[in-house]
Design an enzyme around this catalytic site. Structure first.
Site, PDB file in Angstrom:
ATOM      1  N   TRP A 187      26.478  33.017  96.266  1.00  0.00           N
ATOM      2  CA  TRP A 187      25.714  33.361  94.822  1.00  0.00           C
ATOM      3  C   TRP A 187      25.869  31.721  94.011  1.00  0.00           C
ATOM      4  CZ3 TRP A 187      27.538  32.463  89.670  1.00  0.00           C
ATOM      5  CH2 TRP A 187      26.671  33.010  88.892  1.00  0.00           C
ATOM      6  N   ASP A 188      26.776  30.998  94.243  1.00  0.00           N
ATOM      7  CA  ASP A 188      26.885  29.770  93.664  1.00  0.00           C
ATOM      8  C   ASP A 188      26.884  28.306  94.507  1.00  0.00           C
ATOM      9  OD1 ASP A 188      27.055  28.259  91.331  1.00  0.00           O
ATOM     10  OD2 ASP A 188      29.071  28.192  91.244  1.00  0.00           O
ATOM     11  N   LEU A 189      25.944  28.007  95.580  1.00  0.00           N
ATOM     12  CA  LEU A 189      26.284  27.174  96.531  1.00  0.00           C
ATOM     13  C   LEU A 189      25.103  25.879  96.138  1.00  0.00           C
ATOM     14  CD1 LEU A 189      27.635  26.413  98.925  1.00  0.00           C
ATOM     15  CD2 LEU A 189      25.906  27.013 100.307  1.00  0.00           C
TER      16      LEU A 189
END
Length: 295
Positions: free
Chosen positions: A195-197
């Site tokens: 989700w937050d790469l």
């Protein structure tokens, strides 16, 4: 005693209000408790992001590690589950975890070698795509928060949010994003997503060229994981190349990946509208460029 970074205290007060202020107030005692419980010694300057305090430490046997203290919420509670499943393969390794507080002991990576420092932006995008392709081979476990529910909630909130967008062109863009999500919402996927790469959540290590950190995991379609790399070092003229390169590496259907990327834009826009902030111009530009980008 440790010094709590002022930026962390400010972000906690902004985003988590009273719960954030209580977390900051409890941090010194919480830190001391885990240093004692896990027999750790601080060896460097505290680091932080928006929501966590990260302390470089060594274990009693001399193993370097980091102690991560954060509020346990719907985003962070899946982090240790995902890290255990990935088991150090493409991501930082989890060494210990306290379920009630969400506190984690993680292997120490090289914070001085961050993907954000990579001068070749295209290579950075490809590094993220390769990591995602690897991480997405893991199916999400039962009980993980699911893109199905996130999408349904976004679509339910969209009509009221649209009424609060004064600019007609921006309103049409957000409505188009919602329409795209509606078309794929019945097939939300089952992969374990990061989700937050983005490029500050990728660090180098001795055992691997690059490893992912700080997941906010959920179950869903891999297309929902593309948006951070489209926004890193933002260049509107590069959006098409990045989208094509990432979908090629991940082997994704571009129409579905585009729809779920619109979903990330919609998610961000809803947060901005509901918090009374103006829409982010970069997000709107991503939606514009993808709308005009050939499949």
């Amino acid at each position: 005693m440790i010094d709590i970074p002022e930026e962390l205290a400010a972000s906690q007060a902004m985003f988590n209000k009273e719960a954030g202020r209580a977390f900051i107030a409890a941090l010194p005692d919480l830190t001391a408790d885990f240093l004692h419980r896990w027999d750790l010694r601080i060896t460097g300057t505290p680091m932080h992001g928006v929501s966590a305090l990260v302390l470089p430490v060594v274990r009693a046997d001399g193993t370097p590690a980091v102690l991560k203290l954060q509020i346990r919420d719907h985003e962070s509670e899946g982090e240790p589950i995902a890290l255990r499943l990935w088991n150090g393969d493409g991501a930082v390794r989890l060494l210990d975890h306290d379920e009630p507080t969400g506190t984690m002991l993680l292997e120490r990576l090289d914070a001085s070698r961050m993907l954000a420092h990579q001068p070749d932006v295209h290579e950075g995008v490809l590094v993220i795509a390769r990591l995602l392709a690897h991480l997405h081979t893991t199916p999400a476990p039962g009980g993980m928060r699911h893109l199905r529910d996130i999408a349904a909630a976004m679509l339910e909130r969209t009509p009221q949010a649209l009424e609060r967008i004064p600019d007609p062109e921006a309103r049409r863009l957000v409505a188009d994003c919602a329409a795209a999500v509606r078309e794929v919402a019945d097939e939300p996927g089952d992969r374990l997503l990061h989700w937050d790469l983005h490029d500050e959540n990728v660090l180098a290590a001795d055992r691997a060229p690059w490893l992912a950190i700080d997941p906010k995991p959920l179950a869903g379609d891999p297309g929902f994981d593309l948006w951070p790399a489209l926004g890193n070092n933002f260049d509107p003229d590069d959006i098409g190349w990045r989208f094509d390169a990432m979908t090629d590496v991940l082997g994704l259907d571009r129409a579905r990946a585009r729809a779920w990327t619109y979903g990330r834009v919609l998610q961000n826009c809803l947060w901005e509208i509901e918090d009374g902030r103006p829409l982010d111009g970069n997000d709107l530009e991503i939606a514009r460029r993808l709308r005009g980008h050939a499949a």
